[in-house]
Design an enzyme around this catalytic site. Structure first.
Site, short mmCIF file in Angstrom:
data_model
loop_
_atom_site.label_atom_id
_atom_site.label_comp_id
_atom_site.label_asym_id
_atom_site.label_seq_id
_atom_site.Cartn_x
_atom_site.Cartn_y
_atom_site.Cartn_z
N SER A 70 30.06 10.09 -57.97
CA SER A 70 29.54 8.91 -58.67
C SER A 70 30.26 8.74 -60.00
O SER A 70 31.47 8.60 -60.05
CB SER A 70 28.02 9.02 -58.82
N ASP A 74 28.46 1.58 -50.04
CA ASP A 74 27.89 2.48 -51.04
C ASP A 74 26.58 1.91 -51.58
O ASP A 74 26.55 0.78 -52.10
CB ASP A 74 28.91 2.66 -52.18
N HIS A 111 25.48 7.48 -50.91
CA HIS A 111 26.14 7.56 -52.21
C HIS A 111 26.28 9.03 -52.55
O HIS A 111 25.30 9.70 -52.82
CB HIS A 111 25.34 6.83 -53.28
#
Length: 453
Positions: free
Chosen positions: A155, A252, A319
């Site tokens: 991330s 995502d 994610h």
């Protein structure tokens, strides 16, 4: 196991906290280290922790009071799994390497270098200096003698991987094999479903507030009149010289929920069911979501045939897939052409194969783990570890699930560690695999880099 404090003198500290590599609240930075062994002793995996960003004084001040802005709020033990696992069956290529998690407490993807007086307190945006401090601390611990290195992140940490990939290669020299893996860090410069762009002004204000411009890719900066663009990977990649691997879902969930269909675009909640369950999306919503996938593939296409580039782009609603054992490598892990993420990353790193796989459009992939946690308790009929066992594991997994719930359900504090991150920890039902995940974890100790005062 108590946290081990490592004191060292920073050349740039000058005895002043404001000039040291410190977290938002001025606390010292930290990392977790699990030593390698045997044939892997010369290998290093460095993983940037993720966790959103902050882009203004109120959001950064709020974040400074959480584990995303202060080591004072962090646990001294951290769960290592997936790419950081020490189990050869769960992480065959990297299990016996030295494995490091760089804790994230600057709110700017380890790129900022400024400070801001906020009333009676000071906010320190020292992400670049935190990076410098941790690498300087690791060099005498064996990193200076590394033979192979993989810099990774998830991330906001995956974004940091793009920022620091070439820098790490430059520090370690040509004799060391350095490659980089960005997991869910390919944040798109993309319009939302109404034609507005909400992520661009967010990154623009972040770069300005945190003084990140001077630490962004110089070649990228010279190619544009808009420095904030160099916070987006698609504009940085043409100038990265070190081999890199992009692990991302074409759908995502963070970008879907907050950049492509942000709450401001859905005041009546017409997307709420689709966001919580892809199977509940209408035909028109699925068609709209193909626009996100198309934007992702279009941005990636120029780099697919470049030497040293690897990709695993699947069509799962997820994610971050390298940190969880169930998605990294397990009997029912996501696969593309029958290859798991761990297998393809290994093929790419060790040059056993081309290392590029791109999925067909949703809903064609039956191997997906669409990890969108609910705010329910763990599922019925599953044997739960007792509270003592959970405590020994540490609350890191609880926080991870809580954060993912915040990300995926549109609660406040998504970018900045706001109220959603301050609610009492809860468990969220994901799957039986997440329960089983508890049994294959190991714990790494925290090292805190103290500054001289």
């Amino acid at each position: 196991m108590a946290a081990r404090r490592v004191r060292r003198r920073r050349r740039d500290a000058g005895g002043c906290r404001g000039e040291a590599g410190v977290c938002l609240d001025g606390s010292p930075p930290a990392y977790h280290l699990h030593r390698g062994s045997g044939g892997g002793a010369g290998g290093w995996v460095l993983q940037f922790e993720g966790g959103g960003w902050c882009n203004d004084a109120p959001s950064c001040a709020e974040r400074a009071g959480t584990r995303r802005g202060s080591t004072r709020s962090m646990d001294s033990l951290e769960v290592f799994s997936g790419l950081l696992s020490n189990d050869p069956d769960m992480n065959p290529d990297f299990y016996n390497w030295n494995r490091v998690k760089l804790r994230y407490c600057d709110g700017g993807s380890f790129a900022g270098d400024s400070e801001l007086r906020n009333g009676s307190s000071v906010l320190y945006f020292r992400g670049q200096r935190i990076w410098d401090a941790i690498i300087s601390d690791l060099l005498p611990k064996g990193l200076a003698k590394a033979q192979k290195v993989l810099l990774s992140g998830c991330s906001a940490g995956g974004l940091a991987t793009f920022f620091h990939c070439d820098d790490l290669k430059g520090r370690l020299g040509d004799a060391v094999t350095v490659k980089c893996l960005s997991d869910a860090g390919f944040f798109l410069d993309v319009d939302d479903i109404t034609g507005n762009n909400t992520v661009e002004p967010f990154f623009r204000s972040l770069v300005a507030l945190q003084g990140a411009e001077k630490n962004l890719n110089k070649d990228c900066l010279s190619s544009t009149d808009y420095p904030y663009q160099c916070f987006f990977p698609q504009y940085i990649l043409p100038y990265i010289r070190t081999p890199y691997f992009i692990l991302n879902s074409a759908y995502d969930v963070y970008q879907f929920h907050h950049n492509f269909v942000p709450p401001s675009c859905d005041p009546k909640g017409q997307w709420s069911h689709c966001k919580s369950d892809p199977g509940a999306c209408s035909t028109s919503q699925i068609a709209t979501l193909q626009g996100l996938r198309n934007a992702m593939l279009t941005a990636l296409k120029p780099f697919q045939n470049e030497q040293g580039v690897g990709m695993f782009i699947n069509s799962c609603f997820a994610h971050c897939q390298s940190e969880l054992q169930e998605t990294w490598l397990a009997p029912n892990s996501p696969r593309l052409h029958n290859k798991t993420i761990a297998e393809l990353v290994g093929e790419w790193y060790f040059e056993r194969g081309p290392g590029i796989e791109i999925d067909c459009a949703y809903p064609c992939d039956s191997t997906c783990h669409n990890i969108i946690p609910s705010n329910q308790e763990f599922g019925r009929g599953v044997s739960m570890p007792n509270c003592d066992q959970i405590t020994k594991i540490s609350f890191s997994l609880v926080n991870k699930l809580k954060d993912e719930h915040c990300y995926n359900n549109g609660d406040s504090g998504i970018h900045n560690g706001g109220p959603c991150m301050n609610i009492p920890p809860k468990f969220y039902s994901i799957s039986l695999q997440m329960i089983l995940y508890l049994s294959i974890l190991h714990i790494a100790e925290q090292f805190i880099i103290s500054y001289d005062i």
